[in-house]
Design a protein around this motif. Structure first.
Motif, short mmCIF file in Angstrom:
data_model
loop_
_atom_site.label_atom_id
_atom_site.label_comp_id
_atom_site.label_asym_id
_atom_site.label_seq_id
_atom_site.Cartn_x
_atom_site.Cartn_y
_atom_site.Cartn_z
N ARG A 8 0.37 31.56 -64.89
CA ARG A 8 -0.28 30.96 -63.72
C ARG A 8 -0.79 32.05 -62.78
O ARG A 8 -0.10 33.05 -62.53
N ALA A 9 -2.00 31.85 -62.28
CA ALA A 9 -2.58 32.75 -61.29
C ALA A 9 -3.12 31.91 -60.13
O ALA A 9 -3.76 30.88 -60.35
N VAL A 10 -2.84 32.34 -58.91
CA VAL A 10 -3.28 31.60 -57.72
C VAL A 10 -4.13 32.52 -56.86
O VAL A 10 -3.72 33.65 -56.55
N GLY A 11 -5.31 32.04 -56.49
CA GLY A 11 -6.21 32.83 -55.65
C GLY A 11 -7.15 31.93 -54.88
O GLY A 11 -6.96 30.70 -54.83
N ARG A 12 -8.18 32.51 -54.29
CA ARG A 12 -9.16 31.73 -53.54
C ARG A 12 -9.87 30.72 -54.43
O ARG A 12 -10.40 29.71 -53.95
N PRO B 181 -7.67 22.88 -56.47
CA PRO B 181 -8.30 22.85 -57.79
C PRO B 181 -7.48 23.60 -58.83
O PRO B 181 -6.92 24.66 -58.55
N VAL B 182 -7.41 23.02 -60.03
CA VAL B 182 -6.67 23.64 -61.13
C VAL B 182 -7.61 23.82 -62.31
O VAL B 182 -8.26 22.87 -62.75
N ARG C 98 -15.02 30.04 -55.06
CA ARG C 98 -13.92 30.18 -54.10
C ARG C 98 -13.87 28.94 -53.22
O ARG C 98 -14.75 28.71 -52.39
N LEU C 99 -12.83 28.16 -53.39
CA LEU C 99 -12.73 26.87 -52.71
C LEU C 99 -11.60 26.82 -51.69
O LEU C 99 -11.51 25.86 -50.92
N LEU C 100 -10.73 27.82 -51.68
CA LEU C 100 -9.57 27.82 -50.78
C LEU C 100 -9.68 28.94 -49.75
O LEU C 100 -10.23 30.01 -50.03
N SER C 101 -9.15 28.67 -48.57
CA SER C 101 -9.06 29.71 -47.54
C SER C 101 -7.79 30.52 -47.76
O SER C 101 -6.91 30.14 -48.56
N ALA D 127 -0.12 28.86 -48.57
CA ALA D 127 0.66 27.63 -48.60
C ALA D 127 0.91 27.18 -50.04
O ALA D 127 2.03 26.75 -50.38
N ALA D 128 -0.10 27.28 -50.90
CA ALA D 128 0.07 26.89 -52.30
C ALA D 128 1.09 27.78 -52.99
O ALA D 128 1.95 27.30 -53.74
#
Length: 236
Positions: free
Chosen positions: A126-130, A163-164, A192-195, A201-202
């Motif tokens: 799993r990778a989490v980013g903008r 989004p996943v 890029r959909l997240l701030s 927070a995610a």
């Protein structure tokens, strides 16, 4: 005194870089025996072209210096690309290759290797980013699909409107698989959909949820081949 100390530090760093370049060249040459000839050929061609232009316009010295600099740049670019290709070729098919790529994807990403795995050692990272959450699976595509679905359901309980994207590493691009060497590019091209605060927070919620590696006392290093997995398919 301070100047001497700084000079010594720079001198110590240069041999380290040269040694690293030499090591990279040796490793690349094993997978790509022609790398030396190709890189040298590129340098000679670039320098020759600029020198030829210099003689034609009456400025061989100026164009010669420029050609030398551009030749070095071209050689570095070609060598870097062939070295990267050779590295991916050596990693491809090896367990944990996708995790290694993710760990070097760059700043702005939080990577958690092996959030899901089955007894056949098909793994989901799993990778989490903008760009949101990206699940990267390596192993048998048919066995990975249930793992990816289960992981998405688990995350949906605690995350909303994040989004996943799922990626299955493989060479069958017609079936939607992504070759190992293209995984990084694929991820970076996602919108890029997240701030920044949303990414934080995610990550906090996912960290609180836990994952495979934190919930099980697995030994460090490569997983033993004879290690048996739970019959349920997914380790919890």
């Amino acid at each position: 005194m301070a100047r001497k100390a700084n000079t010594g530090g720079a001198d110590a760093a240069n041999p380290g870089r040269l040694k690293q370049i030499a090591l990279t060249y040796k490793m690349t040459r094993k997978a790509d025996p022609k790398v030396g000839l190709v890189v040298a050929g590129v340098g000679i061609v670039v320098l020759g072209v600029l020198l030829g232009i210099g003689f034609l316009i009456g400025h061989p010295v100026y164009l010669g210096i420029l050609g030398f600099v551009l030749a070095l740049l071209a050689m570095a670019i070609v060598f870097g690309r062939r070295a990267e290709r050779a590295a991916f070729g050596q990693m491809e098919g090896q367990p944990g290759a996708a995790a290694a790529v993710l760990q070097n994807i760059g700043r702005g990403w939080t990577v958690t290797p092996a959030v899901a795995m089955n007894r056949n050692q098909d793994v989901v990272h799993r990778a989490v980013g903008r760009q949101g959450i990206v699940l990267v699976g390596e192993g048998n595509p048919n066995r990975l699909k249930p793992l990816l679905v289960a992981e998405k359901k688990k995350m949906a309980r605690i995350l909303v409107d994040v989004p996943v994207t799922d990626i299955i590493v493989g060479n069958d691009e017609e079936q939607g698989q992504v070759p190992l060497k293209k995984v990084r590019t694929k991820m970076l091209k996602l919108p890029r959909l997240l701030s920044g605060p949303q990414v934080t927070a995610a990550n906090d919620r996912l960290r609180a949820m836990g994952d495979l590696m934190s919930n099980m006392p697995l030994p460090k290093g490569p997983m033993p081949k004879g290690m048996k997995m739970p019959r349920g398919g997914k380790m919890r």
